[in-house]
Motif scaffolding. Structure first.
Motif, PDB file in Angstrom:
ATOM      1  N   UNK A  78       0.849  -1.207   0.000  1.00 29.05           N
ATOM      2  CA  UNK A  78       0.000   0.000   0.000  1.00 29.05           C
ATOM      3  C   UNK A  78       0.885   1.258   0.000  1.00 29.05           C
ATOM      4  N   UNK A  79       0.519   2.202  -0.844  1.00 33.44           N
ATOM      5  CA  UNK A  79       1.300   3.448  -0.920  1.00 33.44           C
ATOM      6  C   UNK A  79       0.958   4.371   0.251  1.00 33.44           C
ATOM      7  N   UNK A  80       1.949   5.091   0.742  1.00 38.56           N
ATOM      8  CA  UNK A  80       1.646   6.104   1.768  1.00 38.56           C
ATOM      9  C   UNK A  80       0.915   7.257   1.064  1.00 38.56           C
ATOM     10  N   UNK A  81       0.220   8.064   1.832  1.00 42.92           N
ATOM     11  CA  UNK A  81      -0.488   9.218   1.245  1.00 42.92           C
ATOM     12  C   UNK A  81       0.507  10.159   0.563  1.00 42.92           C
ATOM     13  N   UNK A  82       1.653  10.325   1.206  1.00 45.07           N
ATOM     14  CA  UNK A  82       2.661  11.244   0.663  1.00 45.07           C
ATOM     15  C   UNK A  82       3.168  10.746  -0.698  1.00 45.07           C
TER      16      UNK A  82
ATOM     17  N   UNK B 175      13.396   7.864   1.424  1.00 50.77           N
ATOM     18  CA  UNK B 175      13.105   8.459   2.731  1.00 50.77           C
ATOM     19  C   UNK B 175      12.011   7.643   3.442  1.00 50.77           C
ATOM     20  N   UNK B 176      11.048   7.178   2.660  1.00 48.19           N
ATOM     21  CA  UNK B 176       9.914   6.441   3.239  1.00 48.19           C
ATOM     22  C   UNK B 176      10.161   4.936   3.316  1.00 48.19           C
ATOM     23  N   UNK B 177      11.353   4.524   2.916  1.00 45.87           N
ATOM     24  CA  UNK B 177      11.686   3.093   2.831  1.00 45.87           C
ATOM     25  C   UNK B 177      10.658   2.347   1.985  1.00 45.87           C
ATOM     26  N   UNK B 178      10.215   3.001   0.900  1.00 43.64           N
ATOM     27  CA  UNK B 178       9.268   2.385  -0.043  1.00 43.64           C
ATOM     28  C   UNK B 178      10.118   1.844  -1.203  1.00 43.64           C
ATOM     29  N   UNK B 179      10.692   0.654  -0.999  1.00 42.68           N
ATOM     30  CA  UNK B 179      11.642   0.132  -1.990  1.00 42.68           C
ATOM     31  C   UNK B 179      10.955  -0.385  -3.243  1.00 42.68           C
ATOM     32  N   UNK B 180       9.669  -0.686  -3.150  1.00 40.38           N
ATOM     33  CA  UNK B 180       8.924  -1.058  -4.360  1.00 40.38           C
ATOM     34  C   UNK B 180       8.837   0.147  -5.301  1.00 40.38           C
ATOM     35  N   UNK B 181       8.520   1.302  -4.719  1.00 37.90           N
ATOM     36  CA  UNK B 181       8.453   2.512  -5.558  1.00 37.90           C
ATOM     37  C   UNK B 181       9.842   2.873  -6.074  1.00 37.90           C
ATOM     38  N   UNK B 182      10.845   2.721  -5.223  1.00 41.62           N
ATOM     39  CA  UNK B 182      12.224   3.006  -5.636  1.00 41.62           C
ATOM     40  C   UNK B 182      12.578   2.145  -6.859  1.00 41.62           C
ATOM     41  N   UNK B 183      12.252   0.866  -6.769  1.00 41.06           N
ATOM     42  CA  UNK B 183      12.555  -0.050  -7.872  1.00 41.06           C
ATOM     43  C   UNK B 183      11.768   0.327  -9.134  1.00 41.06           C
ATOM     44  N   UNK B 184      10.492   0.624  -8.970  1.00 41.96           N
ATOM     45  CA  UNK B 184       9.652   1.032 -10.105  1.00 41.96           C
ATOM     46  C   UNK B 184      10.237   2.275 -10.785  1.00 41.96           C
ATOM     47  N   UNK B 185      10.670   3.230  -9.966  1.00 37.80           N
ATOM     48  CA  UNK B 185      11.136   4.513 -10.506  1.00 37.80           C
ATOM     49  C   UNK B 185      12.453   4.405 -11.261  1.00 37.80           C
TER      50      UNK B 185
END
Ligand code: FEO
Length: 169
Positions: A1-5, A110-120
């Motif tokens: 789940x994505x954070x709101x930010x 910063x958010x430790x959202x490594x799925x988004x990091x990988x996607x980006x």
């Protein structure tokens, strides 16, 4: 789940990608009015590229359980001083998009959202190409100077560009 930010930041990027397509459509129309059909066609392919970028972001937000919220699109310019000036505008815009993608990567880390990091990371690599392809056209225009024959040759070359859709995800 994505954070709101993260979700807000990705939605903002979707708007930037759709604005990019709108800006390049405006440039395509400018070149058509200047009788440079090759440059006009080159920009129409750029429109498709940008829409495919927006789609990639929208698919990702959906996959992560976020909500895509489309915003209004800013009005682009409709005229430029010269073909070179228009491509300089495209170059400035691509640099702005690259910086926006970098900010997204920074936020993901910063958010430790490594799925988004990988996607980006796909977009990090894509921006290298986006900037390089515009710089290449600028280089060609500069080499040709204002010579009419050179401009026509460049226009013919630009008209040979074809759209290769990126993979969907
Ligand atoms: Fe979607 Fe040209 O960057």
């Amino acid at each position: 789940m994505l954070s709101d930010k993260m979700s807000d930041a990705l939605n903002s990027q979707i708007n930037k990608e759709i604005f990019s397509s709108y800006l390049y459509m405006a440039m395509s129309m400018y070149f058509a009015a200047e009788d440079l059909s090759g440059a006009s066609s080159w920009m129409r392919i750029q429109v498709l590229e940008e829409l495919s970028h927006a789609e990639k972001f929208m698919n990702y937000v959906n996959e992560r359980g976020g909500r895509v919220s489309l915003d209004s699109i800013e009005k682009p310019a409709f005229s430029w001083k010269s073909p070179l000036d228009a491509f300089h505008g495209a170059q400035d815009h691509e640099r702005f998009i690259s910086s926006s993608i970098n900010d997204l990567v920074g936020l993901a880390r910063e958010e430790k959202d490594f799925m988004s990091d990988n996607f980006l990371q796909w977009f990090v690599a894509e921006q290298v190409e986006e900037e390089a392809s515009v710089s290449e056209v600028i280089r060609m225009f500069k080499l040709a100077g204002s010579a009419g024959g050179g401009l026509l040759m460049i226009d013919k070359e630009l008209g040979s560009r074809v759209f290769t859709p990126p993979t969907v995800n």
